[in-house]
Design a protein around this motif. Structure first.
Motif, PDB file in Angstrom:
ATOM      1  N   ARG A  12       0.827  -1.210   0.000  1.00 21.48           N
ATOM      2  CA  ARG A  12       0.000   0.000   0.000  1.00 21.48           C
ATOM      3  C   ARG A  12       0.861   1.260   0.000  1.00 21.48           C
ATOM      4  O   ARG A  12       0.606   2.206  -0.758  1.00 21.48           O
ATOM      5  CB  ARG A  12      -0.925  -0.020   1.220  1.00 21.48           C
ATOM      6  N   LEU A  13       1.890   1.261   0.836  1.00 25.57           N
ATOM      7  CA  LEU A  13       2.771   2.430   0.927  1.00 25.57           C
ATOM      8  C   LEU A  13       3.548   2.636  -0.372  1.00 25.57           C
ATOM      9  O   LEU A  13       3.728   3.769  -0.824  1.00 25.57           O
ATOM     10  CB  LEU A  13       3.729   2.271   2.101  1.00 25.57           C
ATOM     11  N   ARG A  14       4.001   1.556  -0.965  1.00 31.45           N
ATOM     12  CA  ARG A  14       4.747   1.671  -2.225  1.00 31.45           C
ATOM     13  C   ARG A  14       3.849   2.221  -3.338  1.00 31.45           C
ATOM     14  O   ARG A  14       4.276   3.040  -4.152  1.00 31.45           O
ATOM     15  CB  ARG A  14       5.335   0.315  -2.617  1.00 31.45           C
ATOM     16  N   ALA A  15       2.607   1.780  -3.352  1.00 38.02           N
ATOM     17  CA  ALA A  15       1.674   2.270  -4.375  1.00 38.02           C
ATOM     18  C   ALA A  15       1.390   3.765  -4.181  1.00 38.02           C
ATOM     19  O   ALA A  15       1.314   4.526  -5.158  1.00 38.02           O
ATOM     20  CB  ALA A  15       0.374   1.466  -4.320  1.00 38.02           C
ATOM     21  N   TYR A  16       1.255   4.171  -2.938  1.00 29.42           N
ATOM     22  CA  TYR A  16       0.984   5.589  -2.660  1.00 29.42           C
ATOM     23  C   TYR A  16       2.174   6.452  -3.069  1.00 29.42           C
ATOM     24  O   TYR A  16       2.006   7.526  -3.655  1.00 29.42           O
ATOM     25  CB  TYR A  16       0.673   5.766  -1.181  1.00 29.42           C
ATOM     26  N   PHE A  17       3.375   5.964  -2.779  1.00 31.20           N
ATOM     27  CA  PHE A  17       4.563   6.709  -3.193  1.00 31.20           C
ATOM     28  C   PHE A  17       4.653   6.775  -4.715  1.00 31.20           C
ATOM     29  O   PHE A  17       4.931   7.828  -5.288  1.00 31.20           O
ATOM     30  CB  PHE A  17       5.827   6.080  -2.621  1.00 31.20           C
ATOM     31  N   SER A  18       4.398   5.658  -5.378  1.00 27.80           N
ATOM     32  CA  SER A  18       4.501   5.610  -6.837  1.00 27.80           C
ATOM     33  C   SER A  18       3.510   6.544  -7.509  1.00 27.80           C
ATOM     34  O   SER A  18       3.752   7.034  -8.621  1.00 27.80           O
ATOM     35  CB  SER A  18       4.281   4.180  -7.333  1.00 27.80           C
ATOM     36  N   ALA A  19       2.411   6.811  -6.839  1.00 25.09           N
ATOM     37  CA  ALA A  19       1.417   7.732  -7.387  1.00 25.09           C
ATOM     38  C   ALA A  19       1.858   9.193  -7.282  1.00 25.09           C
ATOM     39  O   ALA A  19       1.174  10.092  -7.796  1.00 25.09           O
ATOM     40  CB  ALA A  19       0.083   7.539  -6.673  1.00 25.09           C
ATOM     41  N   GLY A  20       3.008   9.433  -6.621  1.00 23.39           N
ATOM     42  CA  GLY A  20       3.546  10.782  -6.540  1.00 23.39           C
ATOM     43  C   GLY A  20       2.927  11.673  -5.487  1.00 23.39           C
ATOM     44  O   GLY A  20       3.189  12.883  -5.450  1.00 23.39           O
ATOM     45  N   LYS A  21       2.145  11.075  -4.593  1.00 31.37           N
ATOM     46  CA  LYS A  21       1.414  11.887  -3.608  1.00 31.37           C
ATOM     47  C   LYS A  21       2.332  12.566  -2.589  1.00 31.37           C
ATOM     48  O   LYS A  21       2.008  13.630  -2.051  1.00 31.37           O
ATOM     49  CB  LYS A  21       0.405  11.006  -2.869  1.00 31.37           C
ATOM     50  N   THR A  22       3.468  11.942  -2.286  1.00 28.59           N
ATOM     51  CA  THR A  22       4.298  12.431  -1.183  1.00 28.59           C
ATOM     52  C   THR A  22       5.420  13.366  -1.621  1.00 28.59           C
ATOM     53  O   THR A  22       6.126  13.903  -0.774  1.00 28.59           O
ATOM     54  CB  THR A  22       4.939  11.235  -0.438  1.00 28.59           C
ATOM     55  N   LYS A  23       5.592  13.553  -2.924  1.00 28.42           N
ATOM     56  CA  LYS A  23       6.739  14.319  -3.396  1.00 28.42           C
ATOM     57  C   LYS A  23       6.583  15.836  -3.300  1.00 28.42           C
ATOM     58  O   LYS A  23       7.561  16.541  -3.049  1.00 28.42           O
ATOM     59  CB  LYS A  23       7.080  13.909  -4.829  1.00 28.42           C
ATOM     60  N   PRO A  24       5.396  16.400  -3.504  1.00 32.75           N
ATOM     61  CA  PRO A  24       5.279  17.870  -3.454  1.00 32.75           C
ATOM     62  C   PRO A  24       5.704  18.432  -2.094  1.00 32.75           C
ATOM     63  O   PRO A  24       5.371  17.876  -1.040  1.00 32.75           O
ATOM     64  CB  PRO A  24       3.789  18.108  -3.717  1.00 32.75           C
ATOM     65  N   ILE A  25       6.423  19.535  -2.124  1.00 33.53           N
ATOM     66  CA  ILE A  25       6.886  20.166  -0.878  1.00 33.53           C
ATOM     67  C   ILE A  25       5.713  20.544   0.029  1.00 33.53           C
ATOM     68  O   ILE A  25       5.793  20.349   1.255  1.00 33.53           O
ATOM     69  CB  ILE A  25       7.770  21.390  -1.198  1.00 33.53           C
ATOM     70  N   PRO A  26       4.604  21.085  -0.486  1.00 31.24           N
ATOM     71  CA  PRO A  26       3.481  21.398   0.424  1.00 31.24           C
ATOM     72  C   PRO A  26       2.962  20.182   1.186  1.00 31.24           C
ATOM     73  O   PRO A  26       2.585  20.307   2.356  1.00 31.24           O
ATOM     74  CB  PRO A  26       2.414  21.956  -0.536  1.00 31.24           C
ATOM     75  N   TRP A  27       2.950  19.000   0.550  1.00 32.23           N
ATOM     76  CA  TRP A  27       2.525  17.801   1.276  1.00 32.23           C
ATOM     77  C   TRP A  27       3.482  17.502   2.408  1.00 32.23           C
ATOM     78  O   TRP A  27       3.068  17.185   3.529  1.00 32.23           O
ATOM     79  CB  TRP A  27       2.465  16.602   0.322  1.00 32.23           C
ATOM     80  N   ARG A  28       4.760  17.587   2.149  1.00 36.05           N
ATOM     81  CA  ARG A  28       5.763  17.311   3.187  1.00 36.05           C
ATOM     82  C   ARG A  28       5.628  18.300   4.339  1.00 36.05           C
ATOM     83  O   ARG A  28       5.700  17.927   5.520  1.00 36.05           O
ATOM     84  CB  ARG A  28       7.163  17.390   2.597  1.00 36.05           C
TER      85      ARG A  28
END
Length: 459
Positions: A12-28
């Motif tokens: 699940r975590l790998r799929a969420y990362f692959s979808a690019g959800k965690t990369k934007p600076i505002p999300w972080r």
């Protein structure tokens, strides 16, 4: 909450990362803000859990865990945008026009395995670094601090993006299953013995790792230094968290005949901080469990208790103890103590102290209480350790700009502040050269003598 299978959580975590959800600076930034809100709103609950697990006073919990973690997260939040900007570097003349730069790329899904001794700080600080770097995280708190482990799971699910974080609870079996998963980095804090197991498991999948381990961190005290002040600081550093600190002074090398006076000062410092009966002091913690108690109690027979020596198994209490007349071949001097027992060993010269340290594995920290700058230089240049503290133990880990980590048996890799971003990222190299004008014609075959002259001149 229904327990999620480890394999399902990783997928699940790998799929969420692959979808690019965690990369934007505002999300972080939003995750760091959520962690700060969590600590502000639930600080009392965290302190209560730490008291239940380790008998920590609330003041100590705030100093060494709660506020410490908050300061680390604030530091990450403040500098995240600047640290994640691409970094330009020089482009050689023969490749111009072109741009050369590096950028930090999140690794993907990372595992954070925490210890029992600082079960909030040593889980949340690496988790904050991993999220700041743009990763998803699977967290394994220590089963030996169950109240804090349960609270950490509850809080992370409640405050963070639940698609980006998973928590695995359990003991050796669950940890082994977690280590068998293919993730992108493993961050482990604990003993050197288990660190070797983690490294072997990581090798199976060519997974990178950060190992924050321990070892026997020495305090070296010279005559001519302020022995009272040195004793105060050594006692504070050693007996915080009842000695269950990876960077606590593990033993003292008393140079040039200062052993007797230093031991007296250590005893006075213990009394000033914890009173004549530390067992009744609200500021002195407890040993985590009976297994640790029994291991530590055996060390008490390896020397003379010049200070302390008392114990109570039912209360998991071992008094702040200073041992003298200790054989350097005894277990208390061969093994990491990780508890409130401090051997004091006399050595004739600073050179002898350097030799003593260098005969063992490289420590996580080395502390010098020196009478001169030349002595400091000798300790700094003639020994190897993860860190050095002159005049004070422990405190270097609270400096946001300093990397925290060991060397050799005391650890691999480092973190805190920008070093956490480095630990949980890949620094990607980028060369961007326009197709026109095509300035690379001189490297294309056939290589005429003229082209060879041009290549050699430019390079």
């Amino acid at each position: 909450m229904e327990t999620e299978k480890t394999t399902d959580a990783v997928e699940r975590l790998r799929a969420y990362f692959s979808a690019g959800k965690t990369k934007p600076i505002p999300w972080r930034q939003a995750q760091l803000d959520a962690l700060l809100a969590m600590i502000e709103e639930r600080g009392r609950d965290i302190a209560d859990a730490l008291e239940a697990d380790l008998g920590k006073a609330a003041a100590e919990s705030y100093l060494t865990e709660i506020d410490f973690t908050k300061a680390e997260i604030k530091h990450l939040r403040r500098h995240l945008s600047s640290w994640t900007r691409p970094k330009r570097t020089h482009t050689p003349s023969y490749l111009r026009p072109a741009r050369s730069y590096t950028l930090l790329e999140p690794l993907g899904t990372v595992t954070v395995i925490g210890p029992f001794n600082y079960p909030f700080q040593l889980v949340l600080c690496p988790v904050a670094g991993a999220l700041a770097a743009g990763n998803t995280v699977i967290v394994k708190p220590s089963e030996h601090s169950p109240a804090t482990a349960e609270l950490v799971e509850q809080l992370l699910v409640e405050y963070l993006d639940e698609e980006a974080v998973a928590v695995v609870q359990g003991g050796v079996e669950e940890t082994s299953e977690l280590l068998a998963q293919r993730v992108d980095h493993i961050f482990f804090t604990g003993s050197s013995r288990v660190g070797k197991i983690v490294a072997k498991a990581a090798a199976e999948n060519l997974t990178g790792y950060t190992l924050e381990l321990g070892g026997k961190s020495p305090a070296i005290v010279e005559p001519g230094s302020d022995l009272k002040a040195a004793a105060n600081r050594i006692v504070w550093g050693k007996f915080t968290n009842a000695g269950q600190t990876c960077i606590a002074p593990d033993y003292v090398l008393a140079v040039g005949g200062c052993e007797e006076e230093l031991t007296e000062e250590l005893g006075e410092a213990v009394r000033r901080m914890f009173g004549n009966s530390p067992a009744e002091s609200p500021d002195y913690g407890r040993i985590v469990n009976t297994d640790s108690f029994d291991r530590l109690a055996r060390y008490l027979d390896d020397g003379k208790a010049a200070v302390g020596g008392g114990r109570n198994r039912d209360r998991l209490y071992i008094a702040p103890t200073v041992l003298t007349d200790v054989s350097v071949d005894s277990p208390v001097m061969r093994e990491e103590i990780f508890g409130p027992i401090l051997p004091v060993v006399p050595v004739e010269t600073l050179e002898d102290a350097v030799g003593f340290v260098n005969r063992g594995e490289k420590p996580l920290s080395l502390y010098g209480f020196c009478a001169s700058e030349s002595s400091k230089r000798k300790l700094l240049t003639r020994t190897s350790s993860g860190a050095v503290g002159f005049g004070i133990p422990l405190a270097h880990c609270g400096v946001p700009g300093l990397p925290f980590g060991g060397v050799g048996h005391s650890g691999q890799g480092s973190y805190h502040g920008k070093y956490s971003l480095e630990a949980f990222s890949h620094r990607k190299s980028v060369l961007d050269k326009p197709l026109m004008p095509d300035t690379m014609a001189f490297v294309y075959a056939p290589w005429t003598s003229f082209k060879q002259k041009v290549m050699r001149k430019l390079m």
